[in-house]
Each structure stands twice: as structure tokens, then as C-alpha cells.
Design a protein around this motif. Sequence first.
Motif, PDB file in Angstrom:
ATOM      1  N   TYR A 132       0.825  -1.214   0.000  1.00  0.00           N
ATOM      2  CA  TYR A 132       0.000   0.000   0.000  1.00  0.00           C
ATOM      3  C   TYR A 132       0.858   1.263   0.000  1.00  0.00           C
ATOM      4  O   TYR A 132       0.647   2.186  -0.809  1.00  0.00           O
ATOM      5  N   TYR A 133       1.835   1.338   0.891  1.00  0.00           N
ATOM      6  CA  TYR A 133       2.656   2.549   0.986  1.00  0.00           C
ATOM      7  C   TYR A 133       3.634   2.663  -0.182  1.00  0.00           C
ATOM      8  O   TYR A 133       3.900   3.775  -0.670  1.00  0.00           O
ATOM      9  N   ALA A 134       4.177   1.539  -0.670  1.00  0.00           N
ATOM     10  CA  ALA A 134       5.089   1.591  -1.813  1.00  0.00           C
ATOM     11  C   ALA A 134       4.376   2.111  -3.050  1.00  0.00           C
ATOM     12  O   ALA A 134       4.967   2.831  -3.877  1.00  0.00           O
ATOM     13  N   GLN A 135       3.099   1.789  -3.202  1.00  0.00           N
ATOM     14  CA  GLN A 135       2.328   2.262  -4.355  1.00  0.00           C
ATOM     15  C   GLN A 135       2.158   3.782  -4.337  1.00  0.00           C
ATOM     16  O   GLN A 135       1.837   4.373  -5.364  1.00  0.00           O
ATOM     17  N   ARG A 136       2.382   4.405  -3.196  1.00  0.00           N
ATOM     18  CA  ARG A 136       2.176   5.849  -3.044  1.00  0.00           C
ATOM     19  C   ARG A 136       3.488   6.596  -2.805  1.00  0.00           C
ATOM     20  O   ARG A 136       3.491   7.752  -2.385  1.00  0.00           O
ATOM     21  N   ALA A 137       4.584   5.944  -3.128  1.00  0.00           N
ATOM     22  CA  ALA A 137       5.904   6.526  -2.879  1.00  0.00           C
ATOM     23  C   ALA A 137       6.226   7.693  -3.796  1.00  0.00           C
ATOM     24  O   ALA A 137       7.224   8.381  -3.598  1.00  0.00           O
ATOM     25  N   GLY A 138       5.387   7.953  -4.793  1.00  0.00           N
ATOM     26  CA  GLY A 138       5.616   9.090  -5.668  1.00  0.00           C
ATOM     27  C   GLY A 138       5.350  10.424  -4.984  1.00  0.00           C
ATOM     28  O   GLY A 138       5.775  11.478  -5.487  1.00  0.00           O
ATOM     29  N   ALA A 139       4.664  10.413  -3.849  1.00  0.00           N
ATOM     30  CA  ALA A 139       4.470  11.644  -3.081  1.00  0.00           C
ATOM     31  C   ALA A 139       5.810  12.116  -2.528  1.00  0.00           C
ATOM     32  O   ALA A 139       6.710  11.312  -2.273  1.00  0.00           O
ATOM     33  N   GLY A 140       5.934  13.426  -2.352  1.00  0.00           N
ATOM     34  CA  GLY A 140       7.186  13.937  -1.787  1.00  0.00           C
ATOM     35  C   GLY A 140       7.454  13.388  -0.409  1.00  0.00           C
ATOM     36  O   GLY A 140       8.607  13.163  -0.028  1.00  0.00           O
ATOM     37  N   LEU A 141       6.383  13.155   0.351  1.00  0.00           N
ATOM     38  CA  LEU A 141       6.509  12.604   1.698  1.00  0.00           C
ATOM     39  C   LEU A 141       5.222  11.871   2.050  1.00  0.00           C
ATOM     40  O   LEU A 141       4.133  12.340   1.736  1.00  0.00           O
ATOM     41  N   ILE A 142       5.363  10.712   2.687  1.00  0.00           N
ATOM     42  CA  ILE A 142       4.227   9.963   3.212  1.00  0.00           C
ATOM     43  C   ILE A 142       4.246  10.075   4.731  1.00  0.00           C
ATOM     44  O   ILE A 142       5.284   9.852   5.364  1.00  0.00           O
ATOM     45  N   ILE A 143       3.108  10.436   5.319  1.00  0.00           N
ATOM     46  CA  ILE A 143       2.960  10.372   6.773  1.00  0.00           C
ATOM     47  C   ILE A 143       2.185   9.100   7.077  1.00  0.00           C
ATOM     48  O   ILE A 143       1.038   8.947   6.655  1.00  0.00           O
ATOM     49  N   GLY A 144       2.819   8.171   7.776  1.00  0.00           N
ATOM     50  CA  GLY A 144       2.202   6.885   8.039  1.00  0.00           C
ATOM     51  C   GLY A 144       0.978   7.005   8.933  1.00  0.00           C
ATOM     52  O   GLY A 144       0.800   7.978   9.665  1.00  0.00           O
ATOM     53  N   GLU A 145       0.131   5.981   8.876  1.00  0.00           N
ATOM     54  CA  GLU A 145      -1.038   5.942   9.759  1.00  0.00           C
ATOM     55  C   GLU A 145      -0.586   5.932  11.215  1.00  0.00           C
ATOM     56  O   GLU A 145       0.512   5.492  11.546  1.00  0.00           O
ATOM     57  N   GLY A 146      -1.434   6.441  12.099  1.00  0.00           N
ATOM     58  CA  GLY A 146      -1.088   6.492  13.505  1.00  0.00           C
ATOM     59  C   GLY A 146      -0.771   5.111  14.051  1.00  0.00           C
ATOM     60  O   GLY A 146      -1.526   4.157  13.844  1.00  0.00           O
ATOM     61  N   ALA A 147       0.350   4.980  14.748  1.00  0.00           N
ATOM     62  CA  ALA A 147       0.776   3.705  15.334  1.00  0.00           C
ATOM     63  C   ALA A 147       0.766   3.842  16.854  1.00  0.00           C
ATOM     64  O   ALA A 147       1.310   4.809  17.404  1.00  0.00           O
TER      65      ALA A 147
END
Length: 366
Positions: A52-67
Motif C-alpha cells: 500500500y505505501y510503496a504504491q504511493r511513494a511518488g508523493a514527496g513525503l508519506i505520513i504513516g497511519e497512527g501507530a
Amino acid sequence: MSDLTSVPGTQPLLQPVQLGALKLPNRVVMAPMTRCRADNEELAPTDLHATYYAQRAGAGLIIGEGAWVSTDAIGFINVPGIYTDAQTAGWAKVTEAVHSAGGMIVSQLGHAGAASHPDHHGGRLPAGPSAINPHEMSFTPDGPKDSLTPRALSAAEIATTIGTYRQAAVNALRAGFDGLEIHAQVSHLVAQFLNPRLNQRTDAYGSSSEKRAQFLFDVVDAVSSVWGSDRIGIKSPPTGITGLPSPQIPRRWPSTTSSSSASTTATWPTSTSSARNPTRELTTPSPHSPATAPTTTAPSSPTSASHKRAATRSSNGNWPTRSPSAPPSSPIQTSSIDSPTAALSPPTTATRTSRVARRDTRTTPQ
């Protein structure tokens, strides 16, 4: 936040930018969104999270879901944590997948506090700043349930909780994240400490805006002992918990530029140093006054035989009840999270007398 060398012919949104120690290839930041996909006993991220997150790696930055930072922090089902070795290993697969795809990702540290439910804690009451029900909704294995009156955290428990944030920061570093975001929004524990309705303490963590912010300051100090302050952000919204204005966070560090949208302020320092050290340069977001919320002005007079009117729901979820023939009122203040505007036909007398308050549809907080 500072501009890097611009690329000729590239739209501004896709231009590179410096965000603290992070050099982003573009200005698109993916917001944290709870997926509830950690459907395993360990509450560890799975291969699906990595994909899921690798598919969206084109964004300048990913903020992960709250852990979750500990078992006591849990407030919703199937949300991953970052307090065990198994969870840390799962997040390591996520960061590796994102980095391999050319992206960057930061970890968001969360704690549900009083907004949790005993079903998440073996029947034990969740704890918050004070024994006051936040009137939130917790998603349990048996479905959504209303929050209860929590027990108040003791001073020793507050110290332990701050320690769990620090350990979560250590685990995030081990997992290969590029930075941290402290969840201080909506119904989470930090926001509860900042909220004067929910925090009625009379010790070092309550009774004034400065003391109510002390918990957040202590959490920042704890995670800054692991990460450099130029890799730490705070998520704070323009609207606070249960419809109250944004909590007033006293300014403790030099001001800087917000890197997020109007609906969510994640504030990062402007230092370009990449060293991870416990220096204190983090900036808290400026308090947002309710007066800055978007407004919609009612029409000055009916414009057609149908007497259509523009109406905007107010922050408490109710529709204005002004008669179509009544003179215009002052602009209606609305919530920046939910402010639909629609042209409506005038209600009948029966409709007006039977009108009931509409309740906002709740979504899983981030």
C-alpha cells in the motif's frame, strides 16, 4: 520549510522543497489515514501495508497511519502499533518498500487515551488527563461503542506514558523511518491534555494553558532525545476535540512555516541539519482562533419565487433555522472539516417544527 533549486518548466506543486532535514522531491504530502488492516494478534504491519505505501511513494513525503505507542494507547481495532519487536520488523518492511520505490515516510505516534474503551484493555477502564468522558466513539471487536468515564492518570503513569513515546521513537528509528509526527489532534491523548474541558488537573499538567501543554512538551523532549528536532513534527488541527476550538499551545520554540493544509497543521523546524541529536528547535503550531474558520454569507434577499436559500451547517452540526423571508444575518461560522453549502427550498411549518439536530458522521480519527 525552504525552497530548493527550482526545475524550469515544472509546476510549483512538483518543485522540490526542504522540510527540516528532509529534501523532498515535490510538495505533495500524503496525509495519514487509518487503514485498520493489522488483523493479527501482534497488531503488526503486514505485506499489504508495505504494498500500500510503496504504491504511493511518488508523493514527496508519506505520513504513516497512527501507530500505537503501547498497549494502553490502543483505541481502535486492527490499527498497528510500534511498541514490540514484531511491529518494528513489520514497519521495517514498509520503509524498505517505500525507499526502494524512491519515496520518504515518517511515523505518526498515537495514543487514544480516554477515547478508548475497556474492550481494548481486558475490561480495564482507559485513562485520560481527568475522569471526564470525552464522548467519543471507539471501534471495538464488537463494533463501535461510546466512550466511558475514564480514570485519571497518576503522575507516575504520566511519566510511564512519556517513556512509551520515547521507546516508540527508538523503534521508529530502528524501522528506518525518515522522521516522526506526534499525533496531537482530535480525540487523542495529547489533545485531551490540551483541552480545558477534559483536563481538570491541578498539578504540573493542568490548571493553565502552559501546564496543560506540559505533557506535549515532555513528549517532544522524550522523542527529541532519539531524533533530531529537524525530523519531528506535531499534528494539530484548527478544530479541537468534540467541536471545541483548537487547543491553545503556548509558543515555546521559534516560529516557522507550517507544512500542511488548513485542516491539519504539521509544523516542522526549518533547520537543514540532518544530524539526529536532542537539540530543541521544534516549533509548535500557532493557535488557531475560531474566528479564522471559513464563513459563508447568507443571501441578502430571496432571489426567486422558490425562495431558495444558501445554508451552511454550523460547527455543532445543526442547520440554520432562519426563515426564507427573514433579513440577512451575520455570516454563519462553519467547521473547516465539514462545511457543505447547498441551496435549499424553504422548509414547511411542519418541517420546521419537527426539525432535529443532525449529527455529524464520525470517521476514524488520525
